[in-house]
Motif scaffolding. Structure first.
Motif, PDB file in Angstrom:
ATOM      1  N   LEU A 106       7.375  -6.318 -14.470  1.00  0.00           N
ATOM      2  CA  LEU A 106       8.181  -4.820 -14.140  1.00  0.00           C
ATOM      3  C   LEU A 106       7.055  -3.725 -14.267  1.00  0.00           C
ATOM      4  O   LEU A 106       6.225  -3.715 -15.114  1.00  0.00           O
ATOM      5  CB  LEU A 106       9.172  -4.782 -15.123  1.00  0.00           C
ATOM      6  N   ARG A 107       7.299  -2.855 -13.266  1.00  0.00           N
ATOM      7  CA  ARG A 107       6.275  -1.893 -12.972  1.00  0.00           C
ATOM      8  C   ARG A 107       7.117  -0.659 -13.430  1.00  0.00           C
ATOM      9  O   ARG A 107       8.451  -0.653 -13.430  1.00  0.00           O
ATOM     10  CB  ARG A 107       5.755  -1.671 -11.654  1.00  0.00           C
ATOM     11  N   ASP A 108       6.519   0.424 -13.678  1.00  0.00           N
ATOM     12  CA  ASP A 108       7.212   1.724 -13.732  1.00  0.00           C
ATOM     13  C   ASP A 108       7.959   2.117 -12.778  1.00  0.00           C
ATOM     14  O   ASP A 108       7.395   2.042 -11.361  1.00  0.00           O
ATOM     15  CB  ASP A 108       6.364   2.758 -14.129  1.00  0.00           C
ATOM     16  N   GLY A 109       9.251   2.447 -12.700  1.00  0.00           N
ATOM     17  CA  GLY A 109      10.130   2.795 -11.744  1.00  0.00           C
ATOM     18  C   GLY A 109      10.850   1.668 -11.185  1.00  0.00           C
ATOM     19  O   GLY A 109      11.685   1.927 -10.450  1.00  0.00           O
ATOM     20  N   THR A 145      19.102 -19.014 -16.267  1.00  0.00           N
ATOM     21  CA  THR A 145      19.033 -19.723 -17.542  1.00  0.00           C
ATOM     22  C   THR A 145      17.657 -20.648 -17.513  1.00  0.00           C
ATOM     23  O   THR A 145      17.243 -21.127 -18.526  1.00  0.00           O
ATOM     24  CB  THR A 145      20.064 -20.899 -17.409  1.00  0.00           C
ATOM     25  N   ASP A 146      16.813 -20.217 -16.678  1.00  0.00           N
ATOM     26  CA  ASP A 146      15.322 -20.808 -16.664  1.00  0.00           C
ATOM     27  C   ASP A 146      14.459 -19.786 -16.856  1.00  0.00           C
ATOM     28  O   ASP A 146      14.791 -18.772 -17.743  1.00  0.00           O
ATOM     29  CB  ASP A 146      15.037 -21.539 -15.077  1.00  0.00           C
ATOM     30  N   GLY A 147      13.177 -19.730 -16.405  1.00  0.00           N
ATOM     31  CA  GLY A 147      12.195 -19.054 -16.905  1.00  0.00           C
ATOM     32  C   GLY A 147      12.035 -17.590 -16.088  1.00  0.00           C
ATOM     33  O   GLY A 147      11.276 -16.750 -16.132  1.00  0.00           O
ATOM     34  N   THR A 148      13.163 -17.302 -15.362  1.00  0.00           N
ATOM     35  CA  THR A 148      13.099 -16.195 -14.094  1.00  0.00           C
ATOM     36  C   THR A 148      12.965 -15.008 -14.916  1.00  0.00           C
ATOM     37  O   THR A 148      12.351 -14.130 -14.486  1.00  0.00           O
ATOM     38  CB  THR A 148      14.451 -16.364 -13.298  1.00  0.00           C
ATOM     39  N   ILE A 149      13.926 -14.680 -15.781  1.00  0.00           N
ATOM     40  CA  ILE A 149      14.023 -13.463 -16.590  1.00  0.00           C
ATOM     41  C   ILE A 149      12.700 -12.974 -17.267  1.00  0.00           C
ATOM     42  O   ILE A 149      12.109 -11.859 -17.194  1.00  0.00           O
ATOM     43  CB  ILE A 149      15.149 -13.301 -17.546  1.00  0.00           C
ATOM     44  N   ASN A 150      11.906 -14.162 -17.941  1.00  0.00           N
ATOM     45  CA  ASN A 150      10.665 -13.888 -18.505  1.00  0.00           C
ATOM     46  C   ASN A 150       9.386 -13.356 -17.445  1.00  0.00           C
ATOM     47  O   ASN A 150       8.996 -12.335 -17.689  1.00  0.00           O
ATOM     48  CB  ASN A 150      10.517 -14.934 -19.284  1.00  0.00           C
ATOM     49  N   VAL A 152      13.616  -1.384 -11.242  1.00  0.00           N
ATOM     50  CA  VAL A 152      15.122  -1.526 -11.708  1.00  0.00           C
ATOM     51  C   VAL A 152      15.341  -2.994 -12.083  1.00  0.00           C
ATOM     52  O   VAL A 152      15.418  -3.747 -10.994  1.00  0.00           O
ATOM     53  CB  VAL A 152      16.223  -0.748 -10.938  1.00  0.00           C
ATOM     54  N   PHE A 153      15.822  -3.308 -13.295  1.00  0.00           N
ATOM     55  CA  PHE A 153      16.167  -4.829 -13.298  1.00  0.00           C
ATOM     56  C   PHE A 153      17.421  -4.949 -14.066  1.00  0.00           C
ATOM     57  O   PHE A 153      17.712  -4.274 -15.183  1.00  0.00           O
ATOM     58  CB  PHE A 153      15.180  -5.450 -14.208  1.00  0.00           C
ATOM     59  N   THR A 161       0.746  -1.232  -0.122  1.00  0.00           N
ATOM     60  CA  THR A 161      -0.153  -0.080   0.001  1.00  0.00           C
ATOM     61  C   THR A 161       0.956   1.399  -0.024  1.00  0.00           C
ATOM     62  O   THR A 161       0.266   2.293  -0.389  1.00  0.00           O
ATOM     63  CB  THR A 161      -0.919   0.049   1.283  1.00  0.00           C
ATOM     64  N   HIS A 162       2.140   1.007   0.584  1.00  0.00           N
ATOM     65  CA  HIS A 162       2.979   2.290   0.498  1.00  0.00           C
ATOM     66  C   HIS A 162       3.227   2.731  -1.170  1.00  0.00           C
ATOM     67  O   HIS A 162       3.366   1.951  -1.893  1.00  0.00           O
ATOM     68  CB  HIS A 162       4.393   2.110   1.087  1.00  0.00           C
ATOM     69  N   ASP A 163       3.051   3.824  -1.391  1.00  0.00           N
ATOM     70  CA  ASP A 163       3.027   4.447  -2.887  1.00  0.00           C
ATOM     71  C   ASP A 163       4.331   4.970  -3.407  1.00  0.00           C
ATOM     72  O   ASP A 163       4.145   5.583  -4.457  1.00  0.00           O
ATOM     73  CB  ASP A 163       1.883   5.354  -2.933  1.00  0.00           C
ATOM     74  N   ASN A 164       5.383   4.700  -2.761  1.00  0.00           N
ATOM     75  CA  ASN A 164       6.562   5.104  -3.379  1.00  0.00           C
ATOM     76  C   ASN A 164       7.622   3.953  -2.958  1.00  0.00           C
ATOM     77  O   ASN A 164       8.642   4.108  -2.158  1.00  0.00           O
ATOM     78  CB  ASN A 164       6.976   6.384  -2.661  1.00  0.00           C
ATOM     79  N   ILE A 165       7.491   2.945  -3.753  1.00  0.00           N
ATOM     80  CA  ILE A 165       8.540   1.599  -3.708  1.00  0.00           C
ATOM     81  C   ILE A 165       9.071   1.597  -4.921  1.00  0.00           C
ATOM     82  O   ILE A 165       8.571   1.654  -6.059  1.00  0.00           O
ATOM     83  CB  ILE A 165       7.804   0.398  -3.268  1.00  0.00           C
ATOM     84  N   GLU A 166      10.509   1.556  -4.962  1.00  0.00           N
ATOM     85  CA  GLU A 166      11.441   1.230  -6.180  1.00  0.00           C
ATOM     86  C   GLU A 166      12.079   0.102  -5.879  1.00  0.00           C
ATOM     87  O   GLU A 166      12.432  -0.571  -4.792  1.00  0.00           O
ATOM     88  CB  GLU A 166      12.566   2.222  -6.190  1.00  0.00           C
ATOM     89  N   HIS A 167      11.525  -1.028  -6.754  1.00  0.00           N
ATOM     90  CA  HIS A 167      11.929  -2.474  -6.470  1.00  0.00           C
ATOM     91  C   HIS A 167      13.256  -2.835  -7.506  1.00  0.00           C
ATOM     92  O   HIS A 167      13.111  -2.459  -8.686  1.00  0.00           O
ATOM     93  CB  HIS A 167      10.896  -3.521  -7.102  1.00  0.00           C
ATOM     94  N   VAL A 168      14.193  -3.054  -6.770  1.00  0.00           N
ATOM     95  CA  VAL A 168      15.693  -3.255  -7.659  1.00  0.00           C
ATOM     96  C   VAL A 168      15.961  -4.795  -7.706  1.00  0.00           C
ATOM     97  O   VAL A 168      16.074  -5.405  -6.781  1.00  0.00           O
ATOM     98  CB  VAL A 168      16.778  -2.665  -6.863  1.00  0.00           C
ATOM     99  N   ILE A 169      15.662  -5.446  -8.900  1.00  0.00           N
ATOM    100  CA  ILE A 169      15.919  -6.611  -8.950  1.00  0.00           C
ATOM    101  C   ILE A 169      17.095  -7.072  -9.681  1.00  0.00           C
ATOM    102  O   ILE A 169      17.311  -6.560 -10.737  1.00  0.00           O
ATOM    103  CB  ILE A 169      14.708  -7.339  -9.913  1.00  0.00           C
ATOM    104  N   VAL A 170      18.204  -7.907  -9.209  1.00  0.00           N
ATOM    105  CA  VAL A 170      19.493  -8.173  -9.734  1.00  0.00           C
ATOM    106  C   VAL A 170      19.285  -9.499  -9.676  1.00  0.00           C
ATOM    107  O   VAL A 170      19.571 -10.552  -8.867  1.00  0.00           O
ATOM    108  CB  VAL A 170      20.349  -7.629  -8.215  1.00  0.00           C
ATOM    109  N   ASP A 171      19.371  -9.962 -11.138  1.00  0.00           N
ATOM    110  CA  ASP A 171      19.612 -11.459 -11.490  1.00  0.00           C
ATOM    111  C   ASP A 171      20.949 -11.777 -11.728  1.00  0.00           C
ATOM    112  O   ASP A 171      21.758 -10.922 -12.502  1.00  0.00           O
ATOM    113  CB  ASP A 171      18.584 -11.402 -12.762  1.00  0.00           C
ATOM    114  N   GLY A 172      21.281 -12.904 -11.394  1.00  0.00           N
ATOM    115  CA  GLY A 172      22.655 -13.320 -11.700  1.00  0.00           C
ATOM    116  C   GLY A 172      22.996 -14.191 -13.235  1.00  0.00           C
ATOM    117  O   GLY A 172      23.825 -14.893 -13.216  1.00  0.00           O
ATOM    118  N   GLY A 173      22.016 -13.918 -14.199  1.00  0.00           N
ATOM    119  CA  GLY A 173      22.017 -14.335 -15.358  1.00  0.00           C
ATOM    120  C   GLY A 173      21.314 -15.629 -15.319  1.00  0.00           C
ATOM    121  O   GLY A 173      22.024 -16.656 -15.850  1.00  0.00           O
TER     122      GLY A 173
END
Length: 253
Positions: free
Chosen positions: A52-55, A41-46, A57-58, A27-39
């Motif tokens: 992904l939402r506006d704002g 090879t399964d379906g994680t990236i898709n 970071v991936f 419910t907090h309206d000012n959240i930036e989600h920073v997602i750091v993937d290690g490369g």
């Protein structure tokens, strides 16, 4: 107050969706989600790209392990407050982040706010296995192997700027080392929030068997000693009976 939540993932297609949905529903309206993937090879990236939402970071690229990825997330985070939510964890309620922000507003002197965590069965997310409660935590207990639950801890970005990043020479306890630096070395102020903030699937790297437990406790001793805090393995192992009580006194779902 802007909050950055860092999620580190690698081949997490079975669980990442619930983590992403958990943050998107806050419910907090000012959240930036920073997602750091290690490369992955399964379906994680898709899955991540679909949600992904506006704002948000991936980034997806090879890294040197969990804590290297966390450091990348800290560098990318632009929020006033930073939290870390693992790719197999999710928030207990939609207002979890909002309650943390309120605590920071009511206690502006606090550099850290942390709450409680419950471990749940990977096969039944409503089945609570253990309650990780931080109500009785005090910084001096770090010498005896106690720390607040990292996924339920939020810190001001300035805390990282003050003490530095996660160590890369530790496999399991770099977050413990960070708490030692935050609370015992730098003497940062903290506040406990009396509620469960996060549900964690049991079986993570720090709870996945005897070998991991031995390595964790050795790294805890090293984290204290490297920061000039006296401890020994007997001190650290003294917490085990109390940890077993957490399995007995777990709350009902």
């Amino acid at each position: 107050m802007k909050v950055s939540v860092i999620t580190v993932c690698y081949n997490s297609e079975k669980t990442i969706a619930s983590t992403l949905d958990s943050i998107a529903s806050q419910t907090h309206d000012n959240i930036e989600h920073v997602i750091v993937d290690g490369g992955s090879t399964d379906g994680t990236i898709n899955i991540v790209k679909q949600k992904l939402r506006d704002g948000d970071v991936f980034v997806s690229e090879p890294d040197e392990g969990l804590y290297d990825a966390m450091n990348k997330g800290v560098d990318l985070a632009t929020g006033d407050i930073v939290g870390v939510l693992n790719s197999d964890d999710f928030y207990e309620s939609d207002d979890a982040v909002a309650t943390v922000v309120e605590m920071f507003r009511h206690t502006p002197e606090a550099d850290l706010v942390f709450g409680d965590v419950v471990f749940v069965s990977p096969d039944n997310l409503n089945k609570v296995i253990r309650l990780y409660r931080a109500a009785h935590f005090r910084p001096w207990k770090l010498r005896f192997g106690w720390m607040p639950p990292h996924p339920a801890t939020f810190v001001r970005k300035s805390a990282y700027e003050r003490v530095g990043k996660y160590r890369l020479d530790m496999r399991i306890a770099a977050d413990y080392d960070m708490f030692v630096r935050w609370l015992l070395v730098a003497g940062l102020k903290w506040q406990y929030l009396d509620r469960v903030l996060v549900r964690m699937r049991a079986g993570g790297v720090s709870t996945s068997g005897i070998r991991s437990s031995i390595r964790l406790n050795r790294e805890i001793v090293r984290a204290c000693r490297d920061n000039g805090i006296y401890t020994n393995l007997i001190f650290v192992l003294s917490k085990i009976p109390f940890k077993l009580l957490e399995l007995i006194r777990r709350p009902k779902p």
